[in-house]
Write a protein that holds these residues in place. Structure first.
Motif, PDB file in Angstrom:
ATOM      1  N   ALA A  31       0.833  -1.198   0.000  1.00 34.52           N
ATOM      2  CA  ALA A  31       0.000   0.000   0.000  1.00 34.52           C
ATOM      3  C   ALA A  31       0.873   1.255   0.000  1.00 34.52           C
ATOM      4  CB  ALA A  31      -0.930  -0.002   1.216  1.00 34.52           C
TER       5      ALA A  31
ATOM      6  N   PHE B  89      -5.619   0.168  -2.071  1.00 36.95           N
ATOM      7  CA  PHE B  89      -4.301   0.733  -2.386  1.00 36.95           C
ATOM      8  C   PHE B  89      -3.388  -0.325  -3.008  1.00 36.95           C
ATOM      9  CE2 PHE B  89      -5.375   4.370   0.248  1.00 36.95           C
ATOM     10  CZ  PHE B  89      -4.621   5.396  -0.309  1.00 36.95           C
TER      11      PHE B  89
ATOM     12  N   PRO C 148      -3.779  10.813  -1.861  1.00 39.14           N
ATOM     13  CA  PRO C 148      -3.998   9.665  -0.970  1.00 39.14           C
ATOM     14  C   PRO C 148      -4.237  10.031   0.496  1.00 39.14           C
ATOM     15  CG  PRO C 148      -2.253   9.173  -2.522  1.00 39.14           C
ATOM     16  CD  PRO C 148      -2.596  10.616  -2.724  1.00 39.14           C
TER      17      PRO C 148
END
Length: 394
Positions: free
Chosen positions: A27, A125, A377
């Motif tokens: 991730a 992710f 993000p």
């Protein structure tokens, strides 16, 4: 002056990722792509994929090695060590603090319910990371087959040694296609052994000094440094090693305390290896608060330094090594196998999650936002945490 500004911006980006990167190495890789490749252009996607695969062959925390290696490429060793410090400090601080609170019985009833969307988001992710890698490296039937084989093998064989062996096998297989690579002027490879020597010297010195002095902090550093030198496969692989040594063998922690730390590190951004700070702090609890803080930091240094020394050793001659056609050809297999490992990681992360419409929707929504929007993000992660706080648990 311009260099200093660039270094400052880079370290700020590292801090942003350290504070918002949940879900483990794969991730983290997706966030590095978004911020350091697409937003800043510190390196290309191909270079990042290649660097990430290289780090997976070496022992140590993959995402930590990758992000410090990027720092090394931008500003040399000094920036790289600053990168390591900025990257590990938030998670290390949180986990050391958590250990102190656990020891004082203040977190007995602490609920981590607000993080319930983070794990399905982490799957999103990781899926995004697998998609990005596959779209770049799977350009032949051979690469597609190796990606599938790697995903199957690493999904069903959870032994740490499987990861580097799969990468080496895939690289060796495509190395035979070296004649398809364009000839390039070769340069004599100059291997600088300084960081490798430093890694070995610290390992031997810590073991020797610890055996003679029996100092708790030296022994603590040696324990974690040794583990950091042997672990392939990331933080999830580190957990059983630490449990065996510090719970079963030395009895510094109870199994309940250790599992509490493991649960907490899942809700903490940054490297999963920061769980070492939790273990280190509780291992010296009888020596007082100051010792616990020092123990957390010593454990973190011990676990993170080996991988850092080793990646700094390899990266110095990596560009020269790539001039050889055999090495360049092997990258096709190595990168394809790396893509398969990321895909397998998405399935592994999904297994413990409750299979319901809400969690699947979170996974798909996270993937779509990363793929088709420019939402940073950190904001996606923040939205997940806020949703966990304000949306009732059905």
């Amino acid at each position: 002056m311009i260099k200093r500004i660039r270094y400052y911006i880079f370290l700020r980006d590292v801090l942003v990722i350290a504070l918002t990167a949940f879900g483990g190495a794969q991730a983290h890789f997706a966030m590095i792509i978004k911020i350091m490749v697409k937003k800043r252009g510190y390196l290309t996607e191909e270079e990042l994929i290649e660097l990430n695969a290289l780090c997976q062959i070496l022992p140590g925390p993959t995402s930590t090695q990758t992000i410090t290696a990027i720092g090394y490429r931008i500003g040399g060793a000094n920036l790289a060590y600053l990168t390591l410090l900025v990257w590990m400090l938030p998670a290390v601080t949180i986990m050391t603090t958590a250990a102190i609170l656990v020891d004082s019985y203040q977190t007995k009833n602490l609920s981590l319910e607000f993080t319930r969307f983070i794990q399905p988001m982490a799957v999103g992710f990781v899926s995004y990371g697998a998609y990005i890698i596959a779209s770049k490296v799977v350009t032949t039937r051979t690469a597609g087959g190796l990606m599938a084989l790697s995903a199957i093998v690493t999904y069903f064989i959870s032994k740490p040694i499987a990861l580097p062996l799969v990468l080496i096998f895939a690289g060796t297989l495509t190395a035979f296609k070296y004649k398809k690579q364009a000839p390039e002027e070769k340069q004599k490879i100059k291997i600088k052994w300084g960081n490798f020597t430093l890694w070995a010297l610290v390992l031997v010195t810590a073991a020797g000094v610890g055996a003679v002095t029996q100092d708790r902090f030296v022994l603590l550093f040696e324990n974690f440094y040794r583990n950091g030198s042997l672990i392939f496969g990331g933080g999830q692989v580190l957990i059983p090693f630490l449990h065996t040594e510090f719970v079963e063998f030395k009895g510094f922690l109870t199994s309940e305390e250790f599992l509490s730390g493991f649960a907490m590190v899942q809700a903490v951004p940054g490297p999963v290896f920061s769980v070492s700070s939790f273990v280190g702090a509780l291992s010296v609890r009888e020596m007082g608060l100051g010792a616990q803080i020092l123990g957390g930091f010593v454990a973190a240094c011990g676990i993170f330094l080996p991988g850092t020394f080793l990646i700094f050793f390899v990266i110095r001659f990596w560009d020269d090594l790539k001039r050889y056609r055999v090495v360049r050809a092997s990258l096709e297999g190595i990168n394809a196998a790396s893509a398969g490992m990321v895909a397998a990681a998405a399935f592994v992360l999904f297994q413990p999650i409750e299979n319901n419409v809400l969690n699947v929707s979170v996974i798909i929504g996270t993937f779509l936002m990363l793929t088709y929007t420019k939402i940073p993000p950190p904001f996606i992660i923040l939205a997940g945490l806020l949703a966990g706080i304000f949306i009732p648990h059905i």
